[in-house]
Scaffold this motif. Structure first.
Motif, mmCIF file in Angstrom:
data_model
loop_
_atom_site.group_PDB
_atom_site.id
_atom_site.type_symbol
_atom_site.label_atom_id
_atom_site.label_comp_id
_atom_site.label_asym_id
_atom_site.label_seq_id
_atom_site.Cartn_x
_atom_site.Cartn_y
_atom_site.Cartn_z
ATOM 1 N N LYS A 225 0.843 -1.203 0.000
ATOM 2 C CA LYS A 225 0.000 0.000 0.000
ATOM 3 C C LYS A 225 0.874 1.248 0.000
ATOM 4 C CE LYS A 225 -4.001 -2.202 2.125
ATOM 5 N NZ LYS A 225 -5.020 -2.145 3.192
ATOM 6 N N THR A 226 1.796 1.262 -0.937
ATOM 7 C CA THR A 226 2.692 2.395 -1.101
ATOM 8 C C THR A 226 2.478 3.023 -2.471
ATOM 9 O OG1 THR A 226 4.338 1.327 0.323
ATOM 10 C CG2 THR A 226 5.079 3.178 -1.032
ATOM 11 N N LEU A 227 2.374 4.308 -2.489
ATOM 12 C CA LEU A 227 2.219 5.072 -3.724
ATOM 13 C C LEU A 227 3.553 5.742 -4.022
ATOM 14 C CD1 LEU A 227 0.088 6.173 -5.834
ATOM 15 C CD2 LEU A 227 -0.054 8.185 -4.339
ATOM 16 N N TYR A 228 3.919 5.760 -5.289
ATOM 17 C CA TYR A 228 5.191 6.360 -5.685
ATOM 18 C C TYR A 228 4.982 7.444 -6.738
ATOM 19 C CZ TYR A 228 7.185 2.166 -3.553
ATOM 20 O OH TYR A 228 7.524 1.167 -2.677
ATOM 21 N N LEU A 229 5.911 8.364 -6.764
ATOM 22 C CA LEU A 229 5.970 9.363 -7.831
ATOM 23 C C LEU A 229 7.423 9.494 -8.249
ATOM 24 C CD1 LEU A 229 4.375 11.435 -9.535
ATOM 25 C CD2 LEU A 229 5.093 13.170 -7.868
ATOM 26 N N GLN A 230 7.731 8.983 -9.427
ATOM 27 C CA GLN A 230 9.069 9.116 -9.982
ATOM 28 C C GLN A 230 9.109 10.400 -10.795
ATOM 29 O OE1 GLN A 230 11.905 7.120 -9.655
ATOM 30 N NE2 GLN A 230 12.908 8.792 -10.759
ATOM 31 N N MET A 231 10.025 11.278 -10.437
ATOM 32 C CA MET A 231 10.114 12.573 -11.090
ATOM 33 C C MET A 231 11.477 12.695 -11.758
ATOM 34 S SD MET A 231 8.321 15.013 -8.231
ATOM 35 C CE MET A 231 9.643 14.810 -7.053
ATOM 36 N N ASN A 232 11.462 12.826 -13.070
ATOM 37 C CA ASN A 232 12.688 12.950 -13.849
ATOM 38 C C ASN A 232 12.727 14.301 -14.546
ATOM 39 O OD1 ASN A 232 13.398 10.246 -13.212
ATOM 40 N ND2 ASN A 232 12.162 9.495 -14.923
ATOM 41 N N ASN A 233 13.919 14.699 -14.962
ATOM 42 C CA ASN A 233 14.097 15.972 -15.662
ATOM 43 C C ASN A 233 13.385 17.110 -14.923
ATOM 44 O OD1 ASN A 233 14.921 17.767 -17.651
ATOM 45 N ND2 ASN A 233 13.228 17.265 -19.024
ATOM 46 N N LEU A 234 13.663 17.205 -13.651
ATOM 47 C CA LEU A 234 13.003 18.213 -12.836
ATOM 48 C C LEU A 234 13.410 19.620 -13.249
ATOM 49 C CD1 LEU A 234 13.247 16.344 -9.451
ATOM 50 C CD2 LEU A 234 11.137 17.295 -10.399
ATOM 51 N N LYS A 235 12.466 20.523 -13.119
ATOM 52 C CA LYS A 235 12.667 21.921 -13.491
ATOM 53 C C LYS A 235 12.402 22.804 -12.276
ATOM 54 C CE LYS A 235 10.808 20.854 -18.079
ATOM 55 N NZ LYS A 235 9.760 21.181 -19.076
ATOM 56 N N PRO A 236 12.947 24.013 -12.261
ATOM 57 C CA PRO A 236 12.684 24.915 -11.134
ATOM 58 C C PRO A 236 11.187 25.136 -10.882
ATOM 59 C CG PRO A 236 14.519 25.736 -12.405
ATOM 60 C CD PRO A 236 13.977 24.549 -13.164
ATOM 61 N N ASP A 237 10.370 25.105 -11.923
ATOM 62 C CA ASP A 237 8.916 25.274 -11.755
ATOM 63 C C ASP A 237 8.280 24.111 -11.016
ATOM 64 O OD1 ASP A 237 8.137 27.005 -14.899
ATOM 65 O OD2 ASP A 237 8.934 27.710 -12.975
ATOM 66 N N ASP A 238 8.999 23.017 -10.850
ATOM 67 C CA ASP A 238 8.472 21.879 -10.100
ATOM 68 C C ASP A 238 8.651 22.068 -8.597
ATOM 69 O OD1 ASP A 238 9.851 19.790 -12.664
ATOM 70 O OD2 ASP A 238 7.737 20.336 -12.403
ATOM 71 N N THR A 239 9.334 23.111 -8.192
ATOM 72 C CA THR A 239 9.537 23.382 -6.771
ATOM 73 C C THR A 239 8.196 23.609 -6.079
ATOM 74 O OG1 THR A 239 11.741 24.323 -7.099
ATOM 75 C CG2 THR A 239 10.547 24.995 -5.117
ATOM 76 N N ALA A 240 7.944 22.807 -5.053
ATOM 77 C CA ALA A 240 6.655 22.866 -4.353
ATOM 78 C C ALA A 240 6.671 21.872 -3.196
ATOM 79 C CB ALA A 240 5.510 22.523 -5.302
ATOM 80 N N THR A 241 5.637 21.953 -2.385
ATOM 81 C CA THR A 241 5.380 20.892 -1.418
ATOM 82 C C THR A 241 4.473 19.884 -2.101
ATOM 83 O OG1 THR A 241 5.569 22.425 0.433
ATOM 84 C CG2 THR A 241 4.467 20.325 0.841
ATOM 85 N N TYR A 242 4.856 18.627 -2.039
ATOM 86 C CA TYR A 242 4.121 17.560 -2.708
ATOM 87 C C TYR A 242 3.318 16.760 -1.682
ATOM 88 C CZ TYR A 242 6.433 18.455 -7.116
ATOM 89 O OH TYR A 242 6.851 19.041 -8.288
ATOM 90 N N TYR A 243 2.045 16.545 -2.017
ATOM 91 C CA TYR A 243 1.121 15.869 -1.114
ATOM 92 C C TYR A 243 0.575 14.595 -1.747
ATOM 93 C CZ TYR A 243 0.977 20.404 1.249
ATOM 94 O OH TYR A 243 1.310 21.560 1.890
#
Length: 126
Positions: free
Chosen positions: A76-94
């Motif tokens: 029961k684990t959810l994942y988010l793989q984030m590649n090629n991150l950009k400065p606009d991706d800066t945030a708190t992730y929920y």
């Protein structure tokens, strides 16, 4: 009591990768939808990727081709793989969880989700 707990945030340079995890072991619904949202300072919370109990997914256009959502039903684990991150991706992730809808896209609407984690910070520098 349902508790969602995110981990894996951090600081990376532009072009880097991070993998977020969400412990959803206390969420026991059989038919569900889970989603990742993010909120940058001064902006509204936005849904970015969703997956339901049938494995159907949907995502915001701005992350297509860069982010991937997956789940491990056994843990029961959810994942988010984030590649090629950009400065606009800066945030708190929920991490969020709620009932299953006819379309996973509906899980990208914050008002449609029932439970939330406390968030994990992702900072991407130029």
């Amino acid at each position: 009591r349902v508790q969602l707990s995110e981990s894996g945030g951090g600081s990376v340079q532009s072009g880097g990768s991070l993998r977020l995890s969400c412990d959803a072991s206390s969420y026991t619904e059989y038919n569900y939808c889970m989603a990742w949202f993010r909120q940058a300072p001064g902006k509204t919370r936005e849904g970015i990727m969703a997956i339901d109990s049938d494995g159907n997914t949907d995502s915001r256009d701005s992350v297509k081709g860069r982010f991937a959502i997956s789940q491990d039903k056994a843990t029961k684990t959810l994942y988010l793989q984030m590649n090629n991150l950009k400065p606009d991706d800066t945030a708190t992730y929920y991490c969020s969880a709620g009932i299953q809808w006819s379309l996973p896209r509906k899980c990208l609407i914050a008002g449609n989700m029932d439970y939330w984690g406390r968030g994990t910070q992702v900072t991407v520098s130029p």
